[in-house]
Structure formats: C-alpha cells, structure tokens
Design a protein around this motif. Sequence first.
Motif, PDB file in Angstrom:
ATOM      1  N   GLU A   1      60.005 -21.249 -31.852  1.00  0.00           N
ATOM      2  CA  GLU A   1      59.100 -20.558 -30.924  1.00  0.00           C
ATOM      3  C   GLU A   1      58.039 -21.544 -30.450  1.00  0.00           C
ATOM      4  O   GLU A   1      57.386 -22.205 -31.257  1.00  0.00           O
ATOM      5  CB  GLU A   1      58.436 -19.388 -31.638  1.00  0.00           C
ATOM      6  CG  GLU A   1      57.635 -18.476 -30.712  1.00  0.00           C
ATOM      7  CD  GLU A   1      58.506 -17.437 -30.054  1.00  0.00           C
ATOM      8  OE1 GLU A   1      58.164 -16.993 -28.956  1.00  0.00           O
ATOM      9  OE2 GLU A   1      59.528 -17.052 -30.654  1.00  0.00           O
ATOM     10  N   ASP A   2      57.904 -21.679 -29.152  1.00  0.00           N
ATOM     11  CA  ASP A   2      56.872 -22.557 -28.585  1.00  0.00           C
ATOM     12  C   ASP A   2      55.803 -21.670 -27.953  1.00  0.00           C
ATOM     13  O   ASP A   2      56.018 -21.103 -26.886  1.00  0.00           O
ATOM     14  CB  ASP A   2      57.470 -23.493 -27.540  1.00  0.00           C
ATOM     15  CG  ASP A   2      56.464 -24.522 -27.012  1.00  0.00           C
ATOM     16  OD1 ASP A   2      55.257 -24.370 -27.297  1.00  0.00           O
ATOM     17  OD2 ASP A   2      56.889 -25.466 -26.325  1.00  0.00           O
ATOM     18  N   PRO A   3      54.643 -21.511 -28.596  1.00  0.00           N
ATOM     19  CA  PRO A   3      53.613 -20.602 -28.078  1.00  0.00           C
ATOM     20  C   PRO A   3      52.912 -21.129 -26.835  1.00  0.00           C
ATOM     21  O   PRO A   3      52.151 -20.397 -26.206  1.00  0.00           O
ATOM     22  CB  PRO A   3      52.630 -20.488 -29.250  1.00  0.00           C
ATOM     23  CG  PRO A   3      52.775 -21.782 -29.977  1.00  0.00           C
ATOM     24  CD  PRO A   3      54.219 -22.159 -29.854  1.00  0.00           C
ATOM     25  N   ASN A   4      53.184 -22.378 -26.480  1.00  0.00           N
ATOM     26  CA  ASN A   4      52.468 -22.986 -25.364  1.00  0.00           C
ATOM     27  C   ASN A   4      53.330 -23.170 -24.118  1.00  0.00           C
ATOM     28  O   ASN A   4      52.985 -23.950 -23.231  1.00  0.00           O
ATOM     29  CB  ASN A   4      51.895 -24.345 -25.797  1.00  0.00           C
ATOM     30  CG  ASN A   4      50.830 -24.204 -26.865  1.00  0.00           C
ATOM     31  OD1 ASN A   4      49.949 -23.361 -26.769  1.00  0.00           O
ATOM     32  ND2 ASN A   4      50.925 -25.025 -27.906  1.00  0.00           N
TER      33      ASN A   4
ATOM     34  N   LYS B   1      49.213 -22.765 -16.253  1.00  0.00           N
ATOM     35  CA  LYS B   1      48.992 -24.098 -16.814  1.00  0.00           C
ATOM     36  C   LYS B   1      47.631 -24.214 -17.479  1.00  0.00           C
ATOM     37  O   LYS B   1      47.466 -24.914 -18.487  1.00  0.00           O
ATOM     38  CB  LYS B   1      49.142 -25.161 -15.718  1.00  0.00           C
ATOM     39  CG  LYS B   1      49.099 -26.595 -16.225  1.00  0.00           C
ATOM     40  CD  LYS B   1      49.372 -27.583 -15.114  1.00  0.00           C
ATOM     41  CE  LYS B   1      49.398 -29.017 -15.645  1.00  0.00           C
ATOM     42  NZ  LYS B   1      49.689 -29.991 -14.565  1.00  0.00           N
ATOM     43  N   ASP B   2      46.610 -23.519 -16.921  1.00  0.00           N
ATOM     44  CA  ASP B   2      45.256 -23.622 -17.466  1.00  0.00           C
ATOM     45  C   ASP B   2      45.015 -22.689 -18.652  1.00  0.00           C
ATOM     46  O   ASP B   2      43.911 -22.603 -19.172  1.00  0.00           O
ATOM     47  CB  ASP B   2      44.219 -23.367 -16.374  1.00  0.00           C
ATOM     48  CG  ASP B   2      44.314 -21.958 -15.788  1.00  0.00           C
ATOM     49  OD1 ASP B   2      45.124 -21.153 -16.288  1.00  0.00           O
ATOM     50  OD2 ASP B   2      43.595 -21.677 -14.817  1.00  0.00           O
ATOM     51  N   GLY B   3      46.048 -21.972 -19.067  1.00  0.00           N
ATOM     52  CA  GLY B   3      45.924 -21.078 -20.210  1.00  0.00           C
ATOM     53  C   GLY B   3      45.631 -19.634 -19.849  1.00  0.00           C
ATOM     54  O   GLY B   3      45.765 -18.750 -20.691  1.00  0.00           O
ATOM     55  N   SER B   4      45.211 -19.379 -18.615  1.00  0.00           N
ATOM     56  CA  SER B   4      45.000 -18.001 -18.169  1.00  0.00           C
ATOM     57  C   SER B   4      46.357 -17.369 -17.851  1.00  0.00           C
ATOM     58  O   SER B   4      47.399 -18.030 -17.942  1.00  0.00           O
ATOM     59  CB  SER B   4      44.086 -17.975 -16.943  1.00  0.00           C
ATOM     60  OG  SER B   4      44.680 -18.669 -15.855  1.00  0.00           O
ATOM     61  N   LEU B   5      46.341 -16.097 -17.473  1.00  0.00           N
ATOM     62  CA  LEU B   5      47.574 -15.391 -17.174  1.00  0.00           C
ATOM     63  C   LEU B   5      47.724 -15.167 -15.675  1.00  0.00           C
ATOM     64  O   LEU B   5      46.740 -14.962 -14.956  1.00  0.00           O
ATOM     65  CB  LEU B   5      47.593 -14.034 -17.895  1.00  0.00           C
ATOM     66  CG  LEU B   5      47.550 -14.088 -19.425  1.00  0.00           C
ATOM     67  CD1 LEU B   5      47.460 -12.677 -19.990  1.00  0.00           C
ATOM     68  CD2 LEU B   5      48.761 -14.816 -19.996  1.00  0.00           C
ATOM     69  N   TRP B   6      48.966 -15.219 -15.212  1.00  0.00           N
ATOM     70  CA  TRP B   6      49.230 -14.934 -13.802  1.00  0.00           C
ATOM     71  C   TRP B   6      48.861 -13.486 -13.493  1.00  0.00           C
ATOM     72  O   TRP B   6      49.034 -12.604 -14.326  1.00  0.00           O
ATOM     73  CB  TRP B   6      50.707 -15.149 -13.482  1.00  0.00           C
ATOM     74  CG  TRP B   6      51.109 -16.591 -13.388  1.00  0.00           C
ATOM     75  CD1 TRP B   6      51.608 -17.372 -14.391  1.00  0.00           C
ATOM     76  CD2 TRP B   6      51.047 -17.418 -12.228  1.00  0.00           C
ATOM     77  NE1 TRP B   6      51.851 -18.637 -13.927  1.00  0.00           N
ATOM     78  CE2 TRP B   6      51.524 -18.694 -12.604  1.00  0.00           C
ATOM     79  CE3 TRP B   6      50.649 -17.220 -10.911  1.00  0.00           C
ATOM     80  CZ2 TRP B   6      51.616 -19.758 -11.718  1.00  0.00           C
ATOM     81  CZ3 TRP B   6      50.729 -18.273 -10.022  1.00  0.00           C
ATOM     82  CH2 TRP B   6      51.205 -19.522 -10.418  1.00  0.00           C
ATOM     83  N   GLU B   7      48.374 -13.252 -12.282  1.00  0.00           N
ATOM     84  CA  GLU B   7      48.068 -11.901 -11.810  1.00  0.00           C
ATOM     85  C   GLU B   7      49.043 -11.517 -10.704  1.00  0.00           C
ATOM     86  O   GLU B   7      49.342 -12.321  -9.823  1.00  0.00           O
ATOM     87  CB  GLU B   7      46.634 -11.829 -11.274  1.00  0.00           C
ATOM     88  CG  GLU B   7      45.566 -12.026 -12.321  1.00  0.00           C
ATOM     89  CD  GLU B   7      44.176 -11.846 -11.733  1.00  0.00           C
ATOM     90  OE1 GLU B   7      44.070 -11.637 -10.509  1.00  0.00           O
ATOM     91  OE2 GLU B   7      43.205 -11.904 -12.496  1.00  0.00           O
TER      92      GLU B   7
END
Length: 254
Positions: free
Chosen positions: A152-155, A87-93
């Motif tokens: 395409e939804d980039p968000n 949600k915050d724009g970072s990627l899951w780890e």
Amino acid sequence: MGWLWNDYNKTNSNECTTSKSTYMKDNLKHILQMSASGKSVDGCPVLNPKKEEINPTNNMPDLRNAKQSWQKMDLPTEREISTIPKKDGSLWEYPSPQQMYNAMVRKGKIDTITGKEIPEEDVESMVNVHNFLNELCWQEVLNWERFSQKKEDPNVKLVKFTGRPNDLTPRARFYHELSKLFPEKISGNLPFDRHDWFVQRSNGQMVRYIIDFYEQADDEETGEPVFSCDIRPGLDNVSNCLERFNKYWFDNQK
C-alpha cells in the motif's frame, strides 16, 4: 485487466445504473467528456472569447458559479470534495452542478436563449453519477498500484488528467476489429470517452493510466443505462508492459 463495471444505485452488483431516460445517458456522456477536456465533443476547439486561463492540470478554464439568466431553478454551487489526492496533498474538488451547467452552456450543449436541451433538474443527478464514476476509477487505480508495488502506497497522487474523446486507444481498436470475427463473444462498441490520468508514486515515479468509458446494453430488468470502464497503465515503458501482463495472468488464474 482493469475492467470496472460501476454501480450507482445498487450496492452488490457489478453494473452502473444511472437513469431510466435515454437523454440522461447521453448528457452524462457529455459531462464525462467535458469534465477533463479542453475540446468540445465534436473535436472543435473550445470557444474562448474572453481568453480565459486554462488550468494545466485538467485542461479546463475556471468554471463560473453564477446562475444563468434563463434558469428557473437554483442549482447547488457547493463543490463535492473527492477522495483523490492532488500533488500538493490537498484533495481534488468536483465542479458544482451550477459550474457544470455553465460549462455545458459554453460547450454549446444548452441553448443560451431558451436554456433547453438539458433539463436543469437533471444536472445535479448527472454530476453525482459523474463523481461516483471517478471515485470508482480512482479505487481501481489504487488496486493497480497495490498489485504492481506489492504494498500500500499512502502517497499515491493524481497530478493531472486530460480527456481525449477523439483518440481511440490501440486496445479499443483491437477489440473492435476482433468483434467482427467473434461478434457473439466480443462487443464491438467503441468507447464514447477516454481519460488519461497521470499518477505519481511516493518515489516520484509518474504512471499514466488510461481509462476507456463504454456504454453497455441497458439493464434487462430495469431498462436503465449501464456504463463500464477499462482502466490500465499506458504502455509507455517496459515496466508498465510487465505490470499489465502480470495482472492479466494473475486475474486469469483466479
């Protein structure tokens, strides 16, 4: 309708082969079940003597990265970065192999005295397959999103997820009952795990995706275990119902 056969070792196939050993398949199922659930495989609450704080985005406590006292080998502690945005724009780890091993200890899947039951040398491979499956599931979610939004939804972001291995979906139950009438055409296997992924679109709309994980018959040529995933939006509103109907109609017109 969102069925996805996943291939880990082959590049031009529709199957996911993970390992020639049966225990690898069983323990990979445990990893999938534990990766997004605050409950053990048998449905009992997680033993949490230290009252660890549970992360609401994945229903898991913080995973320790420390080596167990009985371990004979050092498991990697580096965490792989997914392609799935938060949600915050970072990627899951993804959890490191050591973190996943510790999680299996906490869930009672490894003898805390001898360390036996899941060989240490197999944990890294199982985590790799787990990560690969999740990446393919996310790509199928994006396929659904492209179809439903006509663009395409980039968000698009994965806000949170949870494991529900003991909650059988109506669709899985329906196919199971239908297999009793048409055993030669429909497999009667029930899913061994279920995940619910909560996906947010750029307009703020939240969509719940349901993922049923199935164990298929072993590959006839190699004898290696095969998994498949059934991915689709939950029937939470009229829009989702229409999307599933339209996708079903579109897929059957090909």
